[in-house]
Write a protein that holds these residues in place. Structure first.
Motif, short mmCIF file in Angstrom:
data_model
loop_
_atom_site.label_atom_id
_atom_site.label_comp_id
_atom_site.label_asym_id
_atom_site.label_seq_id
_atom_site.Cartn_x
_atom_site.Cartn_y
_atom_site.Cartn_z
N ASP A 204 47.34 39.43 40.09
CA ASP A 204 45.91 39.42 40.71
C ASP A 204 45.09 39.81 39.32
O ASP A 204 43.75 39.34 39.38
N LEU B 283 40.03 36.34 46.23
CA LEU B 283 39.25 37.18 44.98
C LEU B 283 37.99 36.58 44.64
O LEU B 283 37.20 37.38 44.22
N LEU C 64 39.64 43.69 45.52
CA LEU C 64 41.04 43.51 45.80
C LEU C 64 41.53 43.64 47.31
O LEU C 64 42.59 43.14 47.75
#
Length: 236
Positions: free
Chosen positions: A46, A8, A228
């Motif tokens: 996330d 990320l 993502l």
């Protein structure tokens, strides 16, 4: 740094470089453009990692997915960016800081009513920031308010004490030149600001067309895939 966090971080670095380069090319300052991470179908873990990496704003398309994730990561600013049914207004008001997809007077009224109820229940003490979703292709299946009806909807929103009109949002038409679409949006936003000077936000541009959007004045890009990766399974 964990494997996912490192992934990320690299994606975020690349997206930030693209935004900065687009701003330079347009003669704009980098801080004129907000990045919203679109986290639909990705887990709250996330979202938390993005927060640790410095992301402050996240967007979701579905209320039933967003609510639980916002509860897990409440420190970030949450945006509703997908089509919204009126019967979801009360739920969305419980977690969203901003709704970017207001496209009808009936939805605006439902959101205002939900904000009043949340205020009376001492769940919320601030008005709800909203953007009008403008239709750039007049396709009702994709949502959005026709450009010729923006003034009327803006006036309706401005009459409420529960909603704060912040500007316009749009998605470029499928298969069309995004630059031309974003130019139309820029002209519509300029007209809107004549009567609503505080409605200065223009939310436009995604992973594949953020450069064209920034060229034409976007103040907010909504980036999912480039940050993502390909869409995973929906969160429970």
């Amino acid at each position: 740094m964990t494997g996912r966090k490192a992934e990320l971080a690299e994606n975020l670095r690349e997206v930030e470089e693209r935004i900065a380069a687009a701003c330079r090319a347009a003669g704009r300052a980098r801080d004129e453009v907000k990045l919203i991470a679109i986290t639909k179908t990705f887990p709250a873990s996330d979202v938390a990692l993005l927060g640790e990496l410095g992301v402050t704003d996240v967007g979701e398309n579905r209320d039933q997915e967003a609510g639980p994730k916002a509860a897990e990561v409440p420190e970030l600013r949450w945006h509703m960016v997908g089509r919204l049914q009126r019967n979801k207004a009360r739920s969305v008001v419980g977690w969203a800081h901003e709704v970017q997809s207001v496209d009808s007077a009936r939805l605006a009224d439902a959101l205002a009513k939900a904000v009043r109820a949340a205020r009376d229940a001492q769940i919320r003490d601030e008005p709800l920031d909203v953007l009008i979703q403008a239709s750039l292709d007049d396709d009702p299946a994709r949502g959005g308010c026709p450009l010729g009806e923006l003034d009327a909807l803006a006036g309706r929103i401005a009459q409420t004490g529960e909603l704060r009109l912040r500007g316009l949002m749009a998605v470029a038409p499928l298969g069309a030149d995004p630059a031309a679409a974003f130019e139309r949006l820029a002209r519509a936003a300029e007209r809107l600001r004549k009567d609503h000077p505080n409605a200065a936000d223009v939310s436009a541009g995604m992973s594949h067309d953020l450069e064209q959007a920034i060229t034409h004045g976007s103040t907010c890009v909504r980036v999912g895939t480039a940050l993502l990766g390909g869409r995973g399974l929906a969160s429970p």
